[in-house]
Design a protein around this motif. Sequence first.
Motif, short mmCIF file in Angstrom:
data_model
loop_
_atom_site.label_atom_id
_atom_site.label_comp_id
_atom_site.label_asym_id
_atom_site.label_seq_id
_atom_site.Cartn_x
_atom_site.Cartn_y
_atom_site.Cartn_z
N ILE A 240 0.83 -1.20 0.00
CA ILE A 240 0.00 0.00 0.00
C ILE A 240 0.86 1.25 0.00
CG2 ILE A 240 -1.64 1.33 1.39
CD1 ILE A 240 -2.82 -1.38 2.29
N ASP A 241 1.91 1.25 0.82
CA ASP A 241 2.78 2.43 0.94
C ASP A 241 3.54 2.72 -0.35
OD1 ASP A 241 3.71 4.54 2.71
OD2 ASP A 241 5.67 3.56 2.60
N SER A 242 3.83 1.67 -1.12
CA SER A 242 4.60 1.85 -2.37
C SER A 242 3.70 2.12 -3.57
CB SER A 242 5.47 0.62 -2.62
OG SER A 242 4.67 -0.54 -2.78
N GLY A 243 2.42 2.32 -3.34
CA GLY A 243 1.53 2.70 -4.42
C GLY A 243 0.78 1.57 -5.09
N MET A 244 0.86 0.37 -4.52
CA MET A 244 0.14 -0.80 -5.05
C MET A 244 0.42 -1.00 -6.54
SD MET A 244 -3.53 -0.39 -3.03
CE MET A 244 -3.76 1.30 -3.57
N THR A 245 1.69 -0.95 -6.90
CA THR A 245 2.08 -1.09 -8.30
C THR A 245 1.93 -2.52 -8.81
OG1 THR A 245 4.39 -1.33 -7.59
CG2 THR A 245 3.66 0.87 -8.25
N GLU A 246 2.10 -3.50 -7.92
CA GLU A 246 1.90 -4.89 -8.33
C GLU A 246 0.42 -5.20 -8.42
OE1 GLU A 246 5.83 -4.39 -6.56
OE2 GLU A 246 3.82 -4.06 -5.75
N THR A 247 0.06 -6.08 -9.33
CA THR A 247 -1.33 -6.48 -9.48
C THR A 247 -1.73 -7.39 -8.31
OG1 THR A 247 -0.87 -8.48 -10.75
CG2 THR A 247 -1.10 -6.41 -11.99
N SER A 248 -3.03 -7.59 -8.18
CA SER A 248 -3.52 -8.50 -7.13
C SER A 248 -3.01 -9.92 -7.37
CB SER A 248 -5.05 -8.49 -7.11
OG SER A 248 -5.53 -7.21 -6.78
N GLU A 249 -2.93 -10.32 -8.63
CA GLU A 249 -2.41 -11.65 -8.97
C GLU A 249 -0.95 -11.77 -8.56
OE1 GLU A 249 -6.03 -10.97 -11.22
OE2 GLU A 249 -4.21 -9.78 -10.97
N GLU A 250 -0.17 -10.73 -8.83
CA GLU A 250 1.25 -10.77 -8.45
C GLU A 250 1.41 -10.82 -6.94
OE1 GLU A 250 3.37 -8.31 -12.13
OE2 GLU A 250 2.40 -7.20 -10.50
N MET A 251 0.59 -10.06 -6.22
CA MET A 251 0.68 -10.07 -4.76
C MET A 251 0.26 -11.41 -4.18
SD MET A 251 2.12 -7.37 -3.85
CE MET A 251 1.99 -7.76 -2.11
N ALA A 252 -0.71 -12.05 -4.80
CA ALA A 252 -1.12 -13.38 -4.34
C ALA A 252 0.03 -14.37 -4.51
CB ALA A 252 -2.35 -13.84 -5.12
N LEU A 253 0.73 -14.31 -5.65
CA LEU A 253 1.87 -15.19 -5.89
C LEU A 253 3.00 -14.91 -4.90
CD1 LEU A 253 1.98 -15.20 -9.80
CD2 LEU A 253 1.46 -17.15 -8.31
N ILE A 254 3.27 -13.62 -4.64
CA ILE A 254 4.32 -13.25 -3.68
C ILE A 254 3.97 -13.77 -2.29
CG2 ILE A 254 5.34 -11.28 -2.46
CD1 ILE A 254 5.21 -9.75 -5.15
N SER A 255 2.73 -13.60 -1.89
CA SER A 255 2.30 -14.06 -0.56
C SER A 255 2.46 -15.57 -0.41
CB SER A 255 0.84 -13.66 -0.33
OG SER A 255 0.69 -12.26 -0.35
N MET A 256 2.13 -16.29 -1.46
CA MET A 256 2.26 -17.75 -1.43
C MET A 256 3.72 -18.17 -1.40
SD MET A 256 -0.79 -18.29 -4.20
CE MET A 256 -0.34 -19.97 -4.66
N ARG A 257 4.54 -17.48 -2.19
CA ARG A 257 5.97 -17.80 -2.23
C ARG A 257 6.62 -17.55 -0.87
NH1 ARG A 257 10.23 -20.43 -3.13
NH2 ARG A 257 12.03 -19.45 -4.08
N LEU A 258 6.25 -16.48 -0.21
CA LEU A 258 6.80 -16.17 1.10
C LEU A 258 6.45 -17.22 2.13
CD1 LEU A 258 6.11 -12.32 1.21
CD2 LEU A 258 8.35 -13.43 1.08
N LEU A 259 5.29 -17.83 1.97
CA LEU A 259 4.86 -18.84 2.93
C LEU A 259 5.68 -20.11 2.82
CD1 LEU A 259 2.73 -19.48 5.12
CD2 LEU A 259 1.31 -20.46 3.30
N PHE A 260 6.10 -20.45 1.61
CA PHE A 260 6.77 -21.74 1.39
C PHE A 260 8.28 -21.63 1.22
CE2 PHE A 260 2.41 -22.57 -0.12
CZ PHE A 260 2.12 -23.69 0.66
N ILE A 261 8.82 -20.44 1.14
CA ILE A 261 10.26 -20.30 0.92
C ILE A 261 11.03 -20.81 2.14
CG2 ILE A 261 10.51 -17.97 1.90
CD1 ILE A 261 12.33 -17.36 -0.52
N LYS A 262 12.18 -21.43 1.87
CA LYS A 262 13.01 -21.98 2.93
C LYS A 262 14.29 -21.20 3.06
CE LYS A 262 11.29 -26.66 2.01
NZ LYS A 262 11.66 -28.03 1.56
N PRO A 263 14.89 -21.18 4.25
CA PRO A 263 16.14 -20.46 4.43
C PRO A 263 17.20 -20.94 3.44
CG PRO A 263 15.26 -21.12 6.54
CD PRO A 263 14.41 -21.78 5.50
N GLY A 264 17.90 -20.02 2.80
CA GLY A 264 18.93 -20.36 1.85
C GLY A 264 18.45 -20.53 0.43
#
Length: 269
Positions: A240-264
């Motif tokens: 929100i602070d950066s102007g919501m430049t990413e689409t909702s689809e992109e943010m959904a993918l980012i949110s999912m990736r953050l959930l499953f990413i592993k250290p390293g």
Amino acid sequence: MTASNTATKAHEAHAAPAAPECDQVATPGAAATPAPAAMPAASTAASPTSAALAPASAPAPAAAPATTAAAERDPRIARSRAALREAFITLVEERGIDGFSVGDLCTSAGLNRGTFYNHFRDKESLLASFEDEVIEGLGGVLAKFQNIKLRELAAYSLTHRPLPMLVELYDYLREEGPFLHAMLGPGGDARFGMRLREAVCGRFVRSLLHERYQNDPSAFTRYYISFYSGAYLGVISEWIDSGMTETSEEMALISMRLLFIKPGESIKM
């Protein structure tokens, strides 16, 4: 003069003056008050809980608004509420939430103070109304997350497809972007950030837990939910602070990736 005429004149002399007519403002969830005779039928018949304006001579109630459903049926109510909301957001962005008065707000919205106090006790009750409205809308979106399973989310993530429910969530957050930007900003309401964290992030993370842990009071479960809830609130705030430049689809993918990413692991999408 007959006794009958004398009684009639006495009754008329003590009758209450008619209430002046002015715009209504819709607020969800507040108690209704009786409608004055001067108000059009359309503004009071919209729903059983529709509230009308109190007479000017009556003490100002804590709040006597109409419902959101009534606002959808009466253009005057919708216009008044929209004007207050837009003015509120603008003033919070310019001066901070403590930097303006009800008078400033009414002047900016083009409404009189009498109209405001017929529906709201003070600026804080107006803010609570707006915040409740946003949280209620989020609740409708998040209700769809109740039956989502982690393996289903993982399947979407592995095939690089955005989870439709997450897309819908970010669509709603985008619609409420101006209000969220003001409330989550330096001049906003810090308490609302905590409500958003629990209403959105906490419910989302909890819904992904195995059912045996969803109501588990153990320390690790509590910290697990707190950890991811805080992280996702940070993601939403940054977007929100950066102007919501990413689409909702992109943010959904980012949110999912953050959930499953592993250290390293590579942080690339």
